[in-house]
Design an enzyme around this catalytic site. Structure first.
Site, PDB file in Angstrom:
ATOM      1  N   SER A 187       0.849  -1.185   0.000  1.00 16.47           N
ATOM      2  CA  SER A 187       0.000   0.000   0.000  1.00 16.47           C
ATOM      3  C   SER A 187       0.884   1.233   0.000  1.00 16.47           C
ATOM      4  O   SER A 187       1.832   1.322   0.783  1.00 16.47           O
ATOM      5  CB  SER A 187      -0.886  -0.004   1.250  1.00 16.47           C
ATOM      6  N   THR A 211      -7.392   3.527 -16.137  1.00 14.78           N
ATOM      7  CA  THR A 211      -6.229   4.405 -16.281  1.00 14.78           C
ATOM      8  C   THR A 211      -5.469   4.486 -14.958  1.00 14.78           C
ATOM      9  O   THR A 211      -6.058   4.710 -13.907  1.00 14.78           O
ATOM     10  CB  THR A 211      -6.687   5.807 -16.710  1.00 14.78           C
ATOM     11  N   CYS A 217     -14.107   0.542  11.495  1.00  9.24           N
ATOM     12  CA  CYS A 217     -15.120   0.402  10.450  1.00  9.24           C
ATOM     13  C   CYS A 217     -15.315   1.772   9.827  1.00  9.24           C
ATOM     14  O   CYS A 217     -14.913   2.786  10.392  1.00  9.24           O
ATOM     15  CB  CYS A 217     -16.402  -0.121  11.099  1.00  9.24           C
TER      16      CYS A 217
END
Lengths: 367, 365
Positions: free
Chosen positions: B186, B224, B309
């Site tokens: 990430s 893209t 959450c």
């Protein structure tokens, strides 16, 4: 001072947060996540948080106050929804809003507020907290149409001392919406919430059916004199005093019949003519006194259900049994499970839950 | 009161190198898939970023699939590799992996120290057909490092594929992932911007796309490419130096020493295992993590608990529950130092934490 505000996402509690922030308090917003909104609305993939939580966060952002979502699903399921279904299964009629105020709202949020170093817990309830000679008193709201003091009767004296109800003096809802508009809150025009929050579209029987299937099982509708007049689709659908939903058992010749009692053990709904439903006495358990418990019989007014004017009565406190024994001046209809709230004028002096005749109190009142 | 940010495992502060790279890429007008000159220039930037990520993690550029983030990289791997295989999931995996896996997935338990139980993994691998094993390199809540190299050897012996969620480990500890078949990264967890992630594939591994679209990323991820986010991630990957681990580990250890001195009842789940240098889990018995996180936030200290959450509610930690902490799984907070943590962070944290703990224990008394 630092104040925790219970924000539901509706206009009332939003205005409370806004007013307190405007007065210069350090406002901390908290919204309770009480049930899985996606599951309750039977929408697959819907977020567990409903629109109300988003609205509360938006309001907090607008006001520039910190805001937290508190997961209270488990305790709410156990103590409010569970009690709701259990009460129906006993043949009684629950008041879930009082259970919610009593548990997840005041018991738990007061504790959290203290943990967070807050000096008070404020909510959007329509009731007045008056500082009296013996501490905080709970009074009816200025707006009789909005008064929620009945639903706050289980709030303890300690909780009441810590609570604040800034909307109690508002003349009416329009005034609250006007404040919301002035503060630029997007919820200013939001419609009032309806019915029971965890029961979508008022269809509570499917919820009860899931938790306590016996409460929606068919049984007999029986006249008080013993005649079987018809059948019903579950005791959970009936409340003492109710006339609807009895089908063929609605009439005995020319005489209209109403629910006089629910016999959960035998799954029977007992019906009788209107006149014989009324009783001059009632027994109240789980009593929460907001005055020192009276040692002598007390003249006061009692409210036996949310939408009813208080009626004159004499209340005797049986401390040993933990029960308040109510003698009504004029007979009324007593629906077990509903709250009985005691008033001295506008002041709430105590409250508890109506017991079925002959029932044994399950939860002795705290001394 | 200046804010003390100790929630780097949620997102790292943007590194200046990444910021520069993002700004440069924002001025690049082309679409990397276009034929013309601007397209070729954009393509060049994209491939430079790919080469940088390849260099940083010892992969080949052609085996890198850019995604919109770590969650997508994990989902691409799990969904792409699972068909026809049993799926074995580490008990403390992130929801990005757990919720990409089929309902039939089996769980690899963890030992009380939080590391994967390799004996249990071996038994699971021996019990059935070809498997996909998902094991994170480092846990997001405790920082515990799993024995990924050992797990890879077991997988190889049993013909299983291994997917490694390295979202928290990448940039913080050297990745020894030669045996993995896919590795998820990430960008923003390394100090890049949000919006880019990558899946590193072992040469020869192919998988079906989640999003087919225009066939970008060699047909493995349509759409893209978000060039600024990718360029930022690549710059962050190069700038992140695992050597910084020594400094961060010293700060983290100082936090633990200070907390333990202030509160003998405090515990540190995962402390017995090898961990990320920047992470500690601090358990204060009897106090809901939610209360701790809010109290610290109001004191200007940013930490977290469990997995947040999208509603912002604090859920109970499945990670700590898997480590056998029972009811106390809800009483721990995660403190994760950012790459640029200040030297006085431990002192300030311990002061705020102790003040909170003292108030709460006075209340409980």
């Amino acid at each position: 001072m630092r104040i925790l505000v219970a924000m539901s996402g509706g206009v009332d509690s939003s205005v409370v947060a806004g007013l307190l922030a405007e007065q210069g308090h350090e406002v901390v917003g908290a919204t309770l996540q009480l049930y899985d909104h996606g599951a309750a609305a039977a929408k697959r993939g819907a977020c567990c948080a409903g629109q109300d939580i988003h609205d509360a966060r938006d309001v907090a952002d607008r006001l520039g106050i910190p805001h937290y979502v508190l997961d209270r699903e488990q305790v709410f399921r156990r103590e409010v929804i569970g009690d709701f279904a259990d009460t129906y299964a006993r043949g009684e009629t629950p008041v879930p809003c009082i259970r919610c105020n009593q548990t997840v709202k005041f018991r738990d949020l007061v504790a959290l507020a203290r943990d967070l170093g807050c000096a008070a817990l404020a909510t959007g309830h329509y009731a007045r907290r008056v500082e009296g000679p013996d501490g905080a008193e709970l009074h009816r709201a200025a707006d009789p149409a909005r008064d929620q003091s009945y639903f706050l009767a289980a709030t303890t004296r300690d909780q009441l001392a810590f609570a604040r109800f800034p909307l109690g003096d508002m003349p009416d809802k329009a005034a609250v919406r006007a404040v919301a508009l002035r503060l630029g809150l997007a919820v200013a025009e939001k419609p009032d919430s309806q019915d029971i929050c965890f029961v979508p579209e008022g269809r509570y029987d499917s919820l009860v059916a899931r938790l306590r299937p016996g409460a929606v099982a068919a049984g007999d509708v029986v006249h008080a004199d013993g005649r079987v007049l018809g059948a019903h689709g579950g005791i959970a659908r009936y409340t003492v005093g109710q006339g609807r939903g009895l089908g063929a058992a609605s009439w005995d010749g020319q005489e209209r019949l109403y629910v006089a009692g629910v016999d959960a053990a035998r799954r029977r709904v007992v019906v009788a003519p209107r006149g014989s439903l009324e009783t001059g006495t009632a027994t109240v358990g789980e009593v929460n006194w907001l005055i020192d418990p009276p040692s002598e019989p007390l003249r006061c007014a009692v409210k036996l259900r949310a939408r009813e004017a208080p009626r004159a009565a004499t209340v005797a406190w049986d401390a040993a049994a933990g029960l308040a024994r109510v003698a009504l001046d004029a007979p009324g209809i007593v629906a077990p499970g509903q709250a009985c709230v005691l008033y001295d004028g506008d002041r709430v002096i105590g409250g508890g839950f109506l017991r079925a005749p002959g029932s044994v109190d399950r939860v002795p009142a705290a001394a | 009161m200046p804010v003390l940010g100790l929630d780097a495992n949620a997102t790292e502060p943007l590194r200046p190198e990444a910021r520069d790279a993002v700004l440069r890429a924002l001025d690049q007008p082309g679409n990397p898939s276009s034929v013309h000159a601007e397209g070729r220039a954009a393509r060049r930037l994209l491939e430079e970023a790919r080469a940088a990520v390849a260099t940083a993690f010892g992969a080949k550029p052609q085996d890198i699939v850019f995604t919109a983030g770590g969650t997508e990289a994990n989902a691409l791997a799990v969904r792409g590799l699972a068909p026809g295989r049993r799926v074995l999931l580490g008990a403390t995996e992130h929801p990005a992996v757990l919720r990409a896996a089929p309902a039939t997935a089996e769980t690899i338990p963890v030992l009380p120290d939080g590391t994967a139980d390799l004996a249990a993994l071996e038994a699971l691998l021996g019990a059935g057909g070809p498997a996909l094993v998902c094991l994170m390199a480092a846990n997001n809540e405790t920082g515990v490092l799993h024995p990924v190299a050992e797990a890879a050897a077991l997988c190889r012996r049993h013909g299983a594929l291994l997917h490694v969620d390295a979202v928290q480990a990448a940039g913080r500890v050297p990745l020894a992932l030669a045996g993995a078949d896919s590795i998820a990264l990430s960008g923003h967890k390394m100090g890049g911007p949000k919006g880019a992630g990558a899946l590193l594939l072992r040469p020869g591994i192919d998988l079906a796309p989640l999003i087919a679209g225009g066939g970008q990323e060699r047909g493995r991820r349509g759409g893209t490419e978000p060039l600024p986010a990718i360029a930022g991630m690549a710059a962050a990957a190069l700038a992140a130096r695992p050597e910084a681990a020594i400094r961060l580990a010293a700060l983290r250890d100082a936090i633990e020493v200070g907390v333990a001195a202030a509160a003998p009842e405090a515990r540190f789940p995962g402390r017995a295992a090898p961990r990320l240098p920047n992470t500690t889990s601090i358990l204060l018995p009897g106090v809901a993590a939610e209360t701790q996180v809010i109290a610290l936030d109001l004191a200007g200290v940013r930490v977290s608990a469990g997995a947040a959450c999208s509603s912002g509610k604090v859920a109970a930690s499945h990670v700590l529950a898997a480590m056998g902490l029972g009811a106390e799984a809800g009483a721990a907070i995660r403190v994760s130092l950012p790459w640029n943590a200040a030297e006085d962070a431990p002192e300030r944290f311990v002061a705020a934490w102790s003040a909170m703990r003292d108030r709460l224990s006075r209340r409980a008394a």
